[in-house]
Scaffold this motif. Structure first.
Motif, PDB file in Angstrom:
ATOM      1  N   GLY A  82       0.886  -1.368  -0.118  1.00 55.94           N
ATOM      2  CA  GLY A  82      -0.666   0.207   0.003  1.00 55.94           C
ATOM      3  C   GLY A  82       0.602   0.972   0.037  1.00 55.94           C
ATOM      4  O   GLY A  82       0.536   1.675  -0.617  1.00 55.94           O
ATOM      5  N   ARG A  83       1.527   1.363   0.681  1.00 59.91           N
ATOM      6  CA  ARG A  83       2.705   2.182   1.226  1.00 59.91           C
ATOM      7  C   ARG A  83       3.917   2.635   0.352  1.00 59.91           C
ATOM      8  O   ARG A  83       4.091   3.686  -0.593  1.00 59.91           O
ATOM      9  CB  ARG A  83       3.251   2.528   2.285  1.00 59.91           C
ATOM     10  CG  ARG A  83       4.496   3.051   2.330  1.00 59.91           C
ATOM     11  CD  ARG A  83       4.447   4.692   2.344  1.00 59.91           C
ATOM     12  NE  ARG A  83       5.199   6.132   3.262  1.00 59.91           N
ATOM     13  CZ  ARG A  83       5.025   6.046   1.664  1.00 59.91           C
ATOM     14  NH1 ARG A  83       4.970   6.129   0.679  1.00 59.91           N
ATOM     15  NH2 ARG A  83       5.961   7.107   2.294  1.00 59.91           N
TER      16      ARG A  83
ATOM     17  N   HIS B 201       5.653  -4.644 -12.485  1.00 58.57           N
ATOM     18  CA  HIS B 201       5.001  -5.685 -13.203  1.00 58.57           C
ATOM     19  C   HIS B 201       3.491  -4.556 -13.889  1.00 58.57           C
ATOM     20  O   HIS B 201       3.273  -4.319 -15.507  1.00 58.57           O
ATOM     21  CB  HIS B 201       5.034  -6.397 -13.164  1.00 58.57           C
ATOM     22  CG  HIS B 201       3.604  -7.775 -14.413  1.00 58.57           C
ATOM     23  ND1 HIS B 201       2.431  -8.246 -14.372  1.00 58.57           N
ATOM     24  CD2 HIS B 201       4.528  -7.488 -16.151  1.00 58.57           C
ATOM     25  CE1 HIS B 201       2.105  -8.407 -15.236  1.00 58.57           C
ATOM     26  NE2 HIS B 201       2.854  -8.544 -16.907  1.00 58.57           N
ATOM     27  N   LYS B 202       2.923  -4.480 -12.686  1.00 57.15           N
ATOM     28  CA  LYS B 202       1.349  -3.786 -12.789  1.00 57.15           C
ATOM     29  C   LYS B 202       1.730  -2.088 -14.374  1.00 57.15           C
ATOM     30  O   LYS B 202       0.668  -1.767 -14.418  1.00 57.15           O
ATOM     31  CB  LYS B 202       0.544  -3.322 -11.662  1.00 57.15           C
ATOM     32  CG  LYS B 202       0.169  -5.028 -11.394  1.00 57.15           C
ATOM     33  CD  LYS B 202      -0.780  -5.222 -12.504  1.00 57.15           C
ATOM     34  CE  LYS B 202      -1.384  -6.656 -11.873  1.00 57.15           C
ATOM     35  NZ  LYS B 202      -2.179  -7.635 -12.587  1.00 57.15           N
TER      36      LYS B 202
ATOM     37  N   HIS C 187      -3.185  -7.647  -6.306  1.00 53.49           N
ATOM     38  CA  HIS C 187      -2.690  -8.532  -6.511  1.00 53.49           C
ATOM     39  C   HIS C 187      -1.415  -9.384  -5.273  1.00 53.49           C
ATOM     40  O   HIS C 187      -1.646 -10.012  -4.985  1.00 53.49           O
ATOM     41  CB  HIS C 187      -2.456  -8.707  -8.090  1.00 53.49           C
ATOM     42  CG  HIS C 187      -3.185  -8.984  -8.520  1.00 53.49           C
ATOM     43  ND1 HIS C 187      -2.847  -8.763 -10.230  1.00 53.49           N
ATOM     44  CD2 HIS C 187      -4.924  -9.100  -8.612  1.00 53.49           C
ATOM     45  CE1 HIS C 187      -4.843  -8.697 -10.656  1.00 53.49           C
ATOM     46  NE2 HIS C 187      -5.082  -8.923  -9.900  1.00 53.49           N
ATOM     47  N   THR C 188      -0.818  -8.175  -5.188  1.00 52.72           N
ATOM     48  CA  THR C 188       0.010  -8.041  -4.275  1.00 52.72           C
ATOM     49  C   THR C 188      -0.597  -8.628  -3.230  1.00 52.72           C
ATOM     50  O   THR C 188      -0.013  -9.181  -1.991  1.00 52.72           O
ATOM     51  CB  THR C 188       1.044  -7.321  -3.567  1.00 52.72           C
ATOM     52  OG1 THR C 188       1.325  -6.242  -5.316  1.00 52.72           O
ATOM     53  CG2 THR C 188       2.368  -7.377  -2.926  1.00 52.72           C
TER      54      THR C 188
ATOM     55  N   LEU D 105       7.884 -11.055  -4.023  1.00 56.63           N
ATOM     56  CA  LEU D 105       6.275 -10.483  -4.724  1.00 56.63           C
ATOM     57  C   LEU D 105       6.195  -8.846  -5.517  1.00 56.63           C
ATOM     58  O   LEU D 105       5.010  -8.425  -6.018  1.00 56.63           O
ATOM     59  CB  LEU D 105       5.578 -11.363  -3.778  1.00 56.63           C
ATOM     60  CG  LEU D 105       5.886 -13.148  -4.355  1.00 56.63           C
ATOM     61  CD1 LEU D 105       4.343 -13.317  -3.003  1.00 56.63           C
ATOM     62  CD2 LEU D 105       5.096 -12.978  -5.951  1.00 56.63           C
ATOM     63  N   ALA D 106       6.209  -8.551  -4.134  1.00 58.40           N
ATOM     64  CA  ALA D 106       5.150  -6.896  -3.753  1.00 58.40           C
ATOM     65  C   ALA D 106       6.338  -6.189  -5.458  1.00 58.40           C
ATOM     66  O   ALA D 106       5.741  -5.615  -5.627  1.00 58.40           O
ATOM     67  CB  ALA D 106       6.162  -6.397  -2.407  1.00 58.40           C
ATOM     68  N   GLY D 107       7.642  -6.410  -5.108  1.00 61.54           N
ATOM     69  CA  GLY D 107       8.314  -5.493  -6.355  1.00 61.54           C
ATOM     70  C   GLY D 107       8.205  -5.681  -7.592  1.00 61.54           C
ATOM     71  O   GLY D 107       7.365  -5.383  -8.504  1.00 61.54           O
ATOM     72  N   TRP D 108       7.925  -7.451  -7.713  1.00 65.33           N
ATOM     73  CA  TRP D 108       7.931  -7.688  -8.890  1.00 65.33           C
ATOM     74  C   TRP D 108       6.066  -7.474  -9.515  1.00 65.33           C
ATOM     75  O   TRP D 108       5.638  -7.285 -10.988  1.00 65.33           O
ATOM     76  CB  TRP D 108       7.476  -8.992  -9.016  1.00 65.33           C
ATOM     77  CG  TRP D 108       7.573  -9.665 -10.121  1.00 65.33           C
ATOM     78  CD1 TRP D 108       7.938  -9.046 -11.153  1.00 65.33           C
ATOM     79  CD2 TRP D 108       7.956 -11.047 -10.057  1.00 65.33           C
ATOM     80  NE1 TRP D 108       7.252 -11.173 -12.256  1.00 65.33           N
ATOM     81  CE2 TRP D 108       7.848 -12.111 -11.684  1.00 65.33           C
ATOM     82  CE3 TRP D 108       7.407 -12.841  -9.569  1.00 65.33           C
ATOM     83  CZ2 TRP D 108       6.753 -13.221 -12.370  1.00 65.33           C
ATOM     84  CZ3 TRP D 108       7.105 -13.910 -10.095  1.00 65.33           C
ATOM     85  CH2 TRP D 108       6.594 -13.854 -11.697  1.00 65.33           C
TER      86      TRP D 108
END
Lengths: 258, 151
Positions: free
Chosen positions: A109-110, A218-219, A240-241, A211-214
């Protein structure tokens, strides 16, 4: 009938294509890793944006999560006369689950949302294509530093979260309720082990940072280059994250603590 | 914001994160305690250790004097071989001390309680406590009670 089947097929193919694009993007980002190590200035800038600026929300949330865990743990355990175990409960909950998961959700979120919006807007205003025109690889220059910053920041934030949360539990159970400080720490130290609990928690937070970075990048990178497209990509990135983190957390818990 | 300030903040952030890991390892998991106290090892065999686990406390008169270092099954006697690690400052425990496995509270963890003997000779590293008393297993107790009832 045929139309419905066709719709299903199209959706499956679209989903697979999206996944393929995401994997290819990740491979290109990973290939830029040596570049990031050689020129760490970009990485440090991004670490400031995603890490340092997330510190306040992580510290405050961790303190309150710890306080609530201590209080609720006490209310439940006191019925069994086992209120000395509140330290064990707080520490295991934080180190194994809440530390990595809540950190990843807050991070999405942040910091994740701002990554998506930034990259999406760069794409919408054609900054990315103009970089390519100037023979600057946007994946190396823009995406890779942001990804590795997220990968580094989430485990560090999760460790801070767990440590501060344990301290919050201490404040409530020892300071407010009056449980013996020695019992709080010694029960905790008897139950928590480095190789089982803390290492597995750290592995979880690395996975969640990945995951969060990817997903965020990507989005943003694949966003439709309009203002509504960027806003949609930002929302989908956070959603999605969060879903991926929660789902994968269950899987990792089943594997690690089974 | 200047590059210098950004670098200082990132440095602080990374240091804080590493400090978080250090706190978790030392204070929360008690890694510090392992290397903190020098101690000596004493062995004891039990018929049944119940739910005793490694790192469980060893206490004497209610005071914590050490911890359970290792638990294994003796392949010949089929008894549980429990290695206790007693802190070095408690080096005047008599050789005829007995060991028993108790439960702290009704549902609490199990621990090894030592009962001091009378001999002048004291336990040293590698010595063995011969008088031991097994853990009380609730099912076995109920079983005995039921067979008595049937008589």
């Amino acid at each position: 009938m045929i139309g419905a089947i066709q719709g299903l097929g199209r959706r499956t193919l679209d989903g697979l294509r999206g996944l393929g694009e995401a994997v290819l993007l990740m491979l290109r980002i990973l290939r830029a890793a040596p570049e990031v190590v050689r020129r760490p200035r970009l990485l440090i800038e991004q670490l400031y944006v995603v890490g340092v600026l997330s510190l306040v929300i992580i510290l405050v949330s961790a303190l309150f999560v710890g306080l609530v865990l201590g209080l609720q743990g006490y209310y439940t355990l006191v019925d069994f006369g086992a209120e000395d175990a509140v330290g064990t409960m707080v520490a295991l909950t934080l180190v194994r689950e809440l530390g990595p998961v809540v950190t990843a959700l807050l991070f999405a979120g942040r910091a994740g949302s701002s990554l998506t919006a930034e990259v999406g807007l760069m794409k919408a205003t054609e900054q990315l294509s103009s970089m390519e025109m100037m023979a600057v690889d946007p994946e190396r220059r823009i995406l890779a530093p942001r990804f590795f910053a997220a990968l580094l920041a989430v485990p560090l934030l999760a460790a801070i979260f767990s440590a501060v949360g344990v301290f919050g539990g201490y404040l409530v159970s020892v300071g407010m309720i009056g449980i013996d400080a020695g019992a709080y720490w010694s029960n905790m130290q008897n139950a928590v082990t480095v190789q089982d609990d803390i290492l597995n928690g750290a592995i979880k937070s690395v996975v969640f940072g990945f995951l969060a970075g990817w997903i965020a990048l990507h989005k943003g990178y694949m966003a439709t280059p309009t203002s509504s497209g960027v806003s949609r990509a930002t929302t989908m990135g956070v959603v999605h994250t969060s879903l991926a983190v929660l789902g994968l957390d269950f899987l990792l818990t089943a594997l690690m603590f089974g | 914001m200047s590059q210098r300030l950004v670098e200082i903040w990132v440095g602080l952030f990374v240091a804080l994160g590493l400090a978080g890991f250090l706190v978790l390892a030392l204070q929360v998991s008690g890694l510090a305690e392992i290397r903190q106290q020098p101690g000596y090892q004493v062995a004891a065999s039990f018929d049944n250790i119940g739910g005793l686990r490694e790192r469980a406390p060893v206490s004497m008169a209610g005071v914590r004097v050490g911890k359970v270092e290792r638990i294994e099954l003796n392949p010949e006697s089929h008894q549980a071989e429990v290695i206790l690690r007693i802190d070095q400052r408690y080096d005047r425990i008599p050789v005829d001390t007995s060991a028993a496995i108790y439960t702290s509270g009704l549902l609490g963890e199990q621990y090894v309680g030592l009962e001091a003997g009378w001999e002048d000779e004291t336990l040293g590293s590698g010595d063995r406590i011969t008088q031991t008393q097994s853990a009380v297993v609730l099912e076995r107790l109920i079983g005995q009670f039921l067979t008595r009832m049937q008589d």
